[in-house]
Design a protein around this motif. Structure first.
Motif, PDB file in Angstrom:
ATOM      1  N   SER A 141      17.729  20.257 -52.312  1.00  0.00           N
ATOM      2  CA  SER A 141      18.245  20.152 -50.956  1.00  0.00           C
ATOM      3  C   SER A 141      18.538  18.673 -50.677  1.00  0.00           C
ATOM      4  CB  SER A 141      17.223  20.729 -49.958  1.00  0.00           C
ATOM      5  OG  SER A 141      17.690  20.628 -48.630  1.00  0.00           O
ATOM      6  N   SER A 142      18.061  18.147 -49.583  1.00  0.00           N
ATOM      7  CA  SER A 142      18.332  16.770 -49.194  1.00  0.00           C
ATOM      8  C   SER A 142      17.491  16.456 -47.966  1.00  0.00           C
ATOM      9  CB  SER A 142      19.824  16.607 -48.855  1.00  0.00           C
ATOM     10  OG  SER A 142      20.078  15.380 -48.176  1.00  0.00           O
ATOM     11  N   THR A 143      17.276  15.181 -47.703  1.00  0.00           N
ATOM     12  CA  THR A 143      16.658  14.837 -46.425  1.00  0.00           C
ATOM     13  C   THR A 143      17.563  15.265 -45.270  1.00  0.00           C
ATOM     14  OG1 THR A 143      17.568  12.595 -46.671  1.00  0.00           O
ATOM     15  CG2 THR A 143      15.255  12.915 -47.269  1.00  0.00           C
ATOM     16  N   ALA A 144      18.849  15.511 -45.561  1.00  0.00           N
ATOM     17  CA  ALA A 144      19.753  16.045 -44.540  1.00  0.00           C
ATOM     18  C   ALA A 144      19.432  17.498 -44.219  1.00  0.00           C
ATOM     19  CB  ALA A 144      21.207  15.928 -44.995  1.00  0.00           C
ATOM     20  N   GLY A 145      18.536  18.114 -44.977  1.00  0.00           N
ATOM     21  CA  GLY A 145      18.050  19.437 -44.646  1.00  0.00           C
ATOM     22  C   GLY A 145      16.800  19.389 -43.790  1.00  0.00           C
ATOM     23  N   ILE A 146      16.281  18.198 -43.563  1.00  0.00           N
ATOM     24  CA  ILE A 146      15.111  17.976 -42.710  1.00  0.00           C
ATOM     25  C   ILE A 146      15.528  17.366 -41.382  1.00  0.00           C
ATOM     26  CG2 ILE A 146      12.940  16.676 -42.480  1.00  0.00           C
ATOM     27  CD1 ILE A 146      12.711  18.922 -44.457  1.00  0.00           C
ATOM     28  N   ALA A 147      16.468  16.426 -41.443  1.00  0.00           N
ATOM     29  CA  ALA A 147      16.944  15.747 -40.238  1.00  0.00           C
ATOM     30  C   ALA A 147      18.444  15.525 -40.341  1.00  0.00           C
ATOM     31  CB  ALA A 147      16.223  14.407 -40.069  1.00  0.00           C
ATOM     32  N   VAL A 257       9.814  10.583 -47.867  1.00  0.00           N
ATOM     33  CA  VAL A 257       8.507  10.709 -47.221  1.00  0.00           C
ATOM     34  C   VAL A 257       8.598  10.211 -45.785  1.00  0.00           C
ATOM     35  CG1 VAL A 257       6.115   9.885 -47.211  1.00  0.00           C
ATOM     36  CG2 VAL A 257       7.195  10.563 -49.363  1.00  0.00           C
ATOM     37  N   GLY A 258       9.311   9.102 -45.591  1.00  0.00           N
ATOM     38  CA  GLY A 258       9.493   8.568 -44.249  1.00  0.00           C
ATOM     39  C   GLY A 258      10.229   9.524 -43.338  1.00  0.00           C
ATOM     40  N   VAL A 259      11.252  10.195 -43.866  1.00  0.00           N
ATOM     41  CA  VAL A 259      11.989  11.174 -43.068  1.00  0.00           C
ATOM     42  C   VAL A 259      11.073  12.334 -42.682  1.00  0.00           C
ATOM     43  CG1 VAL A 259      13.866  12.868 -43.101  1.00  0.00           C
ATOM     44  CG2 VAL A 259      14.240  10.586 -44.050  1.00  0.00           C
ATOM     45  N   PHE A 260      10.262  12.804 -43.613  1.00  0.00           N
ATOM     46  CA  PHE A 260       9.311  13.878 -43.319  1.00  0.00           C
ATOM     47  C   PHE A 260       8.386  13.466 -42.176  1.00  0.00           C
ATOM     48  CE2 PHE A 260       8.830  17.225 -46.788  1.00  0.00           C
ATOM     49  CZ  PHE A 260      10.135  17.110 -47.231  1.00  0.00           C
ATOM     50  N   GLU A 261       7.828  12.272 -42.289  1.00  0.00           N
ATOM     51  CA  GLU A 261       6.855  11.813 -41.297  1.00  0.00           C
ATOM     52  C   GLU A 261       7.504  11.622 -39.932  1.00  0.00           C
ATOM     53  OE1 GLU A 261       3.745   9.425 -44.235  1.00  0.00           O
ATOM     54  OE2 GLU A 261       5.414   8.328 -43.317  1.00  0.00           O
ATOM     55  N   THR A 262       8.709  11.046 -39.910  1.00  0.00           N
ATOM     56  CA  THR A 262       9.408  10.839 -38.652  1.00  0.00           C
ATOM     57  C   THR A 262       9.756  12.172 -38.002  1.00  0.00           C
ATOM     58  OG1 THR A 262      10.337   8.732 -39.396  1.00  0.00           O
ATOM     59  CG2 THR A 262      11.465   9.835 -37.579  1.00  0.00           C
ATOM     60  N   ARG A 263      10.217  13.114 -38.821  1.00  0.00           N
ATOM     61  CA  ARG A 263      10.601  14.427 -38.288  1.00  0.00           C
ATOM     62  C   ARG A 263       9.383  15.159 -37.727  1.00  0.00           C
ATOM     63  NH1 ARG A 263      14.907  16.560 -35.922  1.00  0.00           N
ATOM     64  NH2 ARG A 263      15.325  18.723 -36.502  1.00  0.00           N
ATOM     65  N   ALA A 264       8.268  15.081 -38.434  1.00  0.00           N
ATOM     66  CA  ALA A 264       7.043  15.733 -37.962  1.00  0.00           C
ATOM     67  C   ALA A 264       6.622  15.176 -36.613  1.00  0.00           C
ATOM     68  CB  ALA A 264       5.926  15.550 -38.988  1.00  0.00           C
ATOM     69  N   GLN A 266       8.614  13.679 -34.420  1.00  0.00           N
ATOM     70  CA  GLN A 266       9.605  14.070 -33.425  1.00  0.00           C
ATOM     71  C   GLN A 266       9.341  15.487 -32.925  1.00  0.00           C
ATOM     72  OE1 GLN A 266      13.215  13.497 -35.661  1.00  0.00           O
ATOM     73  NE2 GLN A 266      13.576  11.440 -34.838  1.00  0.00           N
ATOM     74  N   LEU A 267       9.039  16.402 -33.835  1.00  0.00           N
ATOM     75  CA  LEU A 267       8.773  17.782 -33.433  1.00  0.00           C
ATOM     76  C   LEU A 267       7.526  17.870 -32.560  1.00  0.00           C
ATOM     77  CD1 LEU A 267       9.592  19.663 -36.763  1.00  0.00           C
ATOM     78  CD2 LEU A 267      10.898  19.741 -34.638  1.00  0.00           C
ATOM     79  N   GLN A 268       6.500  17.103 -32.917  1.00  0.00           N
ATOM     80  CA  GLN A 268       5.287  17.109 -32.106  1.00  0.00           C
ATOM     81  C   GLN A 268       5.566  16.537 -30.726  1.00  0.00           C
ATOM     82  OE1 GLN A 268       2.049  18.409 -33.096  1.00  0.00           O
ATOM     83  NE2 GLN A 268       2.116  18.358 -30.861  1.00  0.00           N
ATOM     84  N   ASP A 269       6.320  15.447 -30.682  1.00  0.00           N
ATOM     85  CA  ASP A 269       6.674  14.835 -29.398  1.00  0.00           C
ATOM     86  C   ASP A 269       7.507  15.792 -28.541  1.00  0.00           C
ATOM     87  OD1 ASP A 269       5.334  12.545 -30.144  1.00  0.00           O
ATOM     88  OD2 ASP A 269       7.142  11.407 -30.670  1.00  0.00           O
ATOM     89  N   GLN A 270       8.422  16.516 -29.175  1.00  0.00           N
ATOM     90  CA  GLN A 270       9.267  17.455 -28.434  1.00  0.00           C
ATOM     91  C   GLN A 270       8.456  18.643 -27.928  1.00  0.00           C
ATOM     92  OE1 GLN A 270      12.336  18.186 -31.332  1.00  0.00           O
ATOM     93  NE2 GLN A 270      13.223  16.141 -31.093  1.00  0.00           N
ATOM     94  N   ALA A 271       7.457  19.060 -28.722  1.00  0.00           N
ATOM     95  CA  ALA A 271       6.590  20.139 -28.269  1.00  0.00           C
ATOM     96  C   ALA A 271       5.755  19.701 -27.067  1.00  0.00           C
ATOM     97  CB  ALA A 271       5.675  20.593 -29.404  1.00  0.00           C
ATOM     98  N   ASP A 272       5.327  18.446 -27.096  1.00  0.00           N
ATOM     99  CA  ASP A 272       4.477  17.924 -26.024  1.00  0.00           C
ATOM    100  C   ASP A 272       5.259  17.603 -24.751  1.00  0.00           C
ATOM    101  OD1 ASP A 272       2.259  18.089 -27.629  1.00  0.00           O
ATOM    102  OD2 ASP A 272       2.344  16.006 -28.294  1.00  0.00           O
ATOM    103  N   ALA A 273       6.535  17.235 -24.905  1.00  0.00           N
ATOM    104  CA  ALA A 273       7.309  16.706 -23.779  1.00  0.00           C
ATOM    105  C   ALA A 273       7.392  17.675 -22.606  1.00  0.00           C
ATOM    106  CB  ALA A 273       8.713  16.322 -24.254  1.00  0.00           C
ATOM    107  N   HIS A 274       7.543  18.946 -22.887  1.00  0.00           N
ATOM    108  CA  HIS A 274       7.670  19.939 -21.825  1.00  0.00           C
ATOM    109  C   HIS A 274       6.712  21.100 -22.078  1.00  0.00           C
ATOM    110  CE1 HIS A 274      11.180  17.819 -20.306  1.00  0.00           C
ATOM    111  NE2 HIS A 274      11.643  17.781 -21.543  1.00  0.00           N
TER     112      HIS A 274
END
Length: 286
Positions: A141-147, A257-264, A266-274
């Protein structure tokens, strides 16, 4: 001992897009590790030349967008070696550009190659793997499949699709002893950004013109300068394929690895935001 009997001593790797780039490196690494390799591409002569001569190599014609080609290539592998142990869905291309400027035809072509291509090959291979009650399906795949990101709408759409397909396929085929592994490379010094693999959408809308020129110039300058070593990734895939439980996902490269960590995050922040608003959507009687 016949050639087919000897296959119990080694694994049979079936690799798409083996005529150049990462596919060639994976094929060479598998051969160096003592495995047999079915190396495929649209031009089997080019594949054989790229990988090099070996008694354990079979070069086969395969256009991954053609389901009949996929079935024929899988059958050729079984006819020669008697089994298939590892499928590597590697063949790919890259249609880059802003969404409004990518033609519908090019967008569909991207999906046909990098999403439906792995599906065609895997669909053809699964009856063989099920009969064996073993096997590993690796999809590059690609990091473009994560973000996702700008200029990546077609490519990311195909890779996000591949991610969802492979993740959902995993529990379907696990009872038959078949595993899946999704590999998300960051920037590797492959041929993906060469003119042979990358097609840039024509700049037709003035609003995007400056950003298009900047992006194309930057990416063309990056070609051949990427930090990742595809030969090292190929060797790593050989190691991962030997594990009893290969990972469902493998972040290939420190940047991945950095993309994985950043995406994780972001998802947590988006879950928390609202969170409160999200949590009050049930029926009152629920």
């Amino acid at each position: 001992m016949t050639e087919k009997e000897n296959m119990t001593e080694k694994k049979v790797w079936f690799i798409t897009g083996a005529g150049r780039g990462m596919g060639t490196d994976i094929a060479k690494a598998a051969l160096a590790a003592g495995h047999a390799v079915v190396a495929t591409g649209r031009n089997p002569e080019r594949v054989a030349q790229a990988v090099g001569e070996s008694e354990d190599l079979l070069a086969v014609k395969l256009d991954v967008t053609d389901s009949n080609d996929a079935a024929d290539a899988i059958q050729a592998a079984v006819d020669r070696f008697g089994r298939i142990d590892v499928i590597v869905n590697n063949a790919g291309n890259f249609y880059a550009g802003f969404f409004e400027e990518i033609t519908p035809e090019d967008f569909r072509t991207q999906i046909e190659t990098t999403m439906f291509g792995p599906m065609n090959v895997t669909r053809a291979a699964l009856p063989v793997l099920r009969a064996q009650r073993s096997g590993l399906v690796v999809t590059i795949s690609s990091t473009a499949g994560i973000a996702g990101g700008e200029f990546l709408t077609a490519y990311a759409a195909s890779k996000f699709g591949v991610e969802g397909w492979a993740e959902s396929l995993a529990p379907e085929i696990a009872p038959f002893g078949i595993r899946t592994m999704i590999v998300e490379p960051g920037f590797f010094r492959t041929e993906l950004l060469t003119p042979e693999s990358t097609s840039y959408a024509a700049s037709t809308i003035e609003d995007y013109a400056e950003r298009t020129e900047q992006t194309v110039t930057a990416w063309q300058g990056m070609n051949g300068q990427q930090g990742g070593d595809p030969a090292k990734l190929a060797d790593t895939l050989i190691q991962l394929a030997e594990l009893d439980e290969p990972p469902l996902r493998f972040a290939a490269g420190a940047d991945a690895v950095g993309v994985f960590e950043t995406r994780a995050k972001q998802l947590q922040d988006q879950a928390d935001a609202h969170r409160e608003l999200s949590s009050h959507l049930a029926h009152d009687d629920a």
